[in-house]
Enzyme design. Structure first.
Site, PDB file in Angstrom:
ATOM      1  N   ASP A  86      -7.625   7.846   3.820  1.00  7.30           N
ATOM      2  CA  ASP A  86      -7.867   8.052   5.238  1.00  7.30           C
ATOM      3  C   ASP A  86      -9.270   7.494   5.510  1.00  7.30           C
ATOM      4  O   ASP A  86     -10.062   7.317   4.575  1.00  7.30           O
ATOM      5  CB  ASP A  86      -7.791   9.552   5.547  1.00  7.30           C
ATOM      6  CG  ASP A  86      -8.272   9.876   6.937  1.00  7.30           C
ATOM      7  OD1 ASP A  86      -7.741   9.297   7.902  1.00  7.30           O
ATOM      8  OD2 ASP A  86      -9.200  10.701   7.064  1.00  7.30           O
ATOM      9  N   ASP A  90     -11.621   8.162   8.858  1.00  9.57           N
ATOM     10  CA  ASP A  90     -12.556   9.083   9.509  1.00  9.57           C
ATOM     11  C   ASP A  90     -12.647  10.406   8.757  1.00  9.57           C
ATOM     12  O   ASP A  90     -11.638  11.073   8.530  1.00  9.57           O
ATOM     13  CB  ASP A  90     -12.115   9.338  10.945  1.00  9.57           C
ATOM     14  CG  ASP A  90     -12.147   8.078  11.796  1.00  9.57           C
ATOM     15  OD1 ASP A  90     -13.237   7.686  12.213  1.00  9.57           O
ATOM     16  OD2 ASP A  90     -11.076   7.484  12.014  1.00  9.57           O
ATOM     17  N   ASP A 101      -9.005  14.067   4.451  1.00  8.10           N
ATOM     18  CA  ASP A 101      -9.840  15.240   4.740  1.00  8.10           C
ATOM     19  C   ASP A 101      -9.170  16.245   5.664  1.00  8.10           C
ATOM     20  O   ASP A 101      -9.766  17.272   5.991  1.00  8.10           O
ATOM     21  CB  ASP A 101     -11.165  14.797   5.369  1.00  8.10           C
ATOM     22  CG  ASP A 101     -10.982  14.274   6.798  1.00  8.10           C
ATOM     23  OD1 ASP A 101     -10.146  13.363   6.987  1.00  8.10           O
ATOM     24  OD2 ASP A 101     -11.661  14.777   7.717  1.00  8.10           O
TER      25      ASP A 101
END
Length: 212
Positions: free
Chosen positions: A9, A11, A161
């Site tokens: 991922d 961001d 995250d």
């Protein structure tokens, strides 16, 4: 089976975009008809799955695609100041040298990702960048990627995250590493049962060794 492909991922996982995103969320509140979240609410959201956050914020589901598009456009103005997570570039370089292919699947735009990587010097580390159009469509992109790269599910691992990253990986039947330095709290991440939960980028190599 050894991991051949590690997909990230963007961001919150590779870069810290929390503050710019928070400013944008506040800036677009009136336009999209939701109350700007307080600092207390933000801390509460970190403990919730992604779908629950959307319910709590109160954004009309019909508006979500338009909101996501606007957030990407607004982020474009902020990306030149966004930096990689400390220690991530050195770890990725090590993994690349060990023969692991690296890629990105993100709900951000490809232009925004390239803006950061070209400035930070990490563009050459990644074999590909896939930009998803929806918040919850990553598992479909993962499935396409497995087919295109001719990898088996047990040869790929995903790193993210947020709880939706874990959900996407599980839908595609691949292993997932959750990182605690991004948006969702460790409590929220653990509730989704990732294969690994790490607190620093240097532990990525340890996870691969654990799989072997």
């Amino acid at each position: 089976m050894a991991i051949k492909l590690m997909v990230f991922d963007f961001d919150g996982t590779l870069v810290d975009t929390f503050e710019p995103l928070l400013k944008i969320v506040h800036r677009l509140a009136d336009e999209f008809g939701y109350p700007a979240p307080t600092s207390e609410q933000i801390e509460h959201f970190k403990n919730l799955p992604s779908r629950e956050i959307i319910k709590c914020v109160g954004v009309d589901l019909i508006k979500i695609p338009y909101l996501l598009r606007r957030v990407k456009l607004e982020l474009n103005k902020e990306m030149s100041d966004v930096k990689l997570i400390p220690g991530i570039q050195e770890t990725l370089t090590q993994l690349k040298q060990e023969g692991v292919q690296l890629g990105i699947i993100t709900s951000n735009s490809k232009d925004n990702v390239l803006t950061v990587l070209e400035k930070q010097g990490g563009k050459e580390l990644f074999n590909f960048i896939y930009a998803e159009t929806s918040l919850f469509g990553k598992h479909r992109t993962i499935n396409k990627l497995l087919k295109q790269q001719k990898n088996r599910p047990d040869e790929m691992i995903y790193v993210g995250d947020e709880t939706r990253d874990i959900e996407a990986a599980k839908k595609s039947k691949i292993k997932v590493i959750a990182v605690s330095w991004g948006f969702n709290s460790k409590q929220a991440l653990l509730a989704k049962n990732p294969d690994f939960l790490i607190d620093r980028p240097q532990s990525l190599a340890w996870c691969l060794n654990g799989i072997k």
